[in-house]
Enzyme design. Structure first.
Site, PDB file in Angstrom:
ATOM      1  CD1 TRP A 116      -1.700  -2.199   2.363  1.00 34.89           C
ATOM      2  CD2 TRP A 116      -2.251  -2.087   0.206  1.00 34.89           C
ATOM      3  NE1 TRP A 116      -2.318  -3.368   2.041  1.00 34.89           N
ATOM      4  CE2 TRP A 116      -2.677  -3.338   0.721  1.00 34.89           C
ATOM      5  CE3 TRP A 116      -2.483  -1.822  -1.147  1.00 34.89           C
ATOM      6  CZ2 TRP A 116      -3.320  -4.294  -0.045  1.00 34.89           C
ATOM      7  CZ3 TRP A 116      -3.125  -2.772  -1.935  1.00 34.89           C
ATOM      8  CH2 TRP A 116      -3.536  -3.983  -1.384  1.00 34.89           C
ATOM      9  CG  ASP A 117       3.943   2.363   2.923  1.00 38.63           C
ATOM     10  OD1 ASP A 117       3.067   3.193   3.204  1.00 38.63           O
ATOM     11  OD2 ASP A 117       4.634   1.788   3.775  1.00 38.63           O
TER      12      ASP A 117
END
Length: 402
Positions: A166-167
């Site tokens: 997700w980063d």
């Protein structure tokens, strides 16, 4: 500039970006914009942000991680707790016109405060959750559902994936948002305020891939299936000498080739008849994956890794041998790949590093070393804000800049 015009591998040349960040998402957005040609200034607190000494480290204690996510940027270290430091940073943001951050809740560099000083400002802020709550990749991931479908079938405890997905996705969304906002500003003369909650990136991905929709429409939740590939045939196998392989079958040709290679064509036909299954349908291959894998496993376990690699290379089957990062680092896919060029990174050493993993007109933008903290103080303050040497020395003497 070249004789024929702007460098096609640096489409953002001339764009200035100020970044205040830590960890992965915003630094990745910044390095991506820098690799596209933007002049990216990362501003950190004096002594460095929380990620300045993040692992992995060299023997001397320098962060390999920090160097990787800050290639090609400029660096300025400022006392952002002081009024003078805050004003200096705000002036740099206003001068650049583009600001990216994940340090939320600071009124002095909020969109509203900065827009009073430049009304066409592009302001991109990454937060943890849409409701204003905090969140990082691993806590966001825990709340979405992925750890409960990762790992071997039958396991009852959650398994986090190692990749901070997700980063990474959030950082690329942020870079894309800057490019889109620049186009909007060129067309309209107006800036934009853009907010990207990390949790929303994870939720959007889970929705786009059908994982949430499956639960909403079918009333079912995805189950753990180990290393199988959901909805089609994919499985890992082990050779006689302990080499692991991942094999994926997506088409009828892949399936026929795998059967021919492993000498299981007749056995697979018999299995199809006994089960009443049509193996030309990838869903049926997935449904009966364990039975098919049992047939194929004997062929793999009777051969060495080298023999399997040679045999699979003659087919259309999708496959790869499992490798460690150390093995990959010495593999020709790295050592002979034009994406990688030798980088002499101060404080870290010489190694093969990637620039942008996108070839533009056949050219991969090359990696540029990351700065040390505060490396570009004099150049940035002189070029961006037209400060003279005496003014810069005064800022240094007061502790405003390191």
């Amino acid at each position: 500039m070249t004789e024929s015009g702007p460098d096609p591998a640096r489409p953002l040349a001339g764009v200035r970006v100020v970044e205040i960040s830590s960890f992965v998402a915003v630094p990745l957005a910044g390095v991506t914009l820098a690799q596209l040609g933007a002049d990216v200034l990362r501003i950190d607190p004096v002594g460095g942000a929380a990620d300045y000494k993040r692992w992995p480290l060299t023997e001397a204690g320098d962060s390999i991680y920090w160097a990787g996510l800050n290639k090609g940027k400029r660096s300025l270290a400022v006392d952002m707790r002081s009024d003078q430091g805050q004003d200096l940073v705000a002036r740099l943001i206003v001068d650049s016109g583009v600001f990216i951050t994940n340090v939320a809740g600071r009124q002095w560099h909020s969109y509203d405060a900065l827009r009073e000083r430049r009304d066409d400002l592009i302001h991109v802020e990454i937060s943890g959750r849409a409701d204003g709550g905090t969140g990082v990749d691993y806590t966001v991931n825990a709340a979405i559902g992925f750890p409960l479908v990762t790992g071997p079938a039958g396991l009852t405890t959650p398994v986090n994936h190692v990749l901070p997905a997700w980063d990474v996705s959030c950082g690329l969304y942020a870079a894309l948002s800057v490019v889109a906002a620049l186009r909007h500003r060129d067309a309209t003369g107006r800036g934009q305020q853009i907010s990207i909650p990390l949790e929303n990136v994870a939720l959007a991905t889970a929705s786009n891939l059908g994982l949430l929709t499956e639960a909403m429409v079918n009333g079912t939740s995805r189950q753990r299936i180990g290393n199988a590939v959901y909805g089609t045939y994919g499985q890992n196998f082990m050779s006689s000498d302990g080499v692991a392989f991942m094999v994926v079958v997506l088409t009828g040709r892949h399936f026929r080739d795998l059967n021919t290679l492993t000498g299981t064509t007749e056995a697979v036909a018999a299995l199809s008849e006994s089960l009443g299954a049509d193996f030309s349908d990838e869903g049926e291959r997935y449904r009966h994956r364990d039975a098919l894998s049992g047939l194929y496993a004997e062929w793999f376990s009777a051969r060495t890794g080298a023999e399997i690699s040679t045999a699979l290379s003659t087919t259309s089957v999708l496959w790869e041998r499992y490798q460690s990062f150390a093995e990959t680092a010495s593999d020709p896919r790295v050592t002979a790949n034009p994406l990688f060029t030798e980088l002499d990174q101060p404080r870290v050493g010489r190694y093969l590093a990637t620039g942008l993993p996108v070839a533009i007109d056949g050219v991969y933008p090359k990696a540029v070393p990351a700065p040390a903290l505060g490396d570009d103080t004099d150049v940035v303050l002189a070029d961006w804000l037209s400060l003279d040497a005496a003014q810069i020395d005064e800022l240094r003497g007061s502790g405003t800049v390191a």
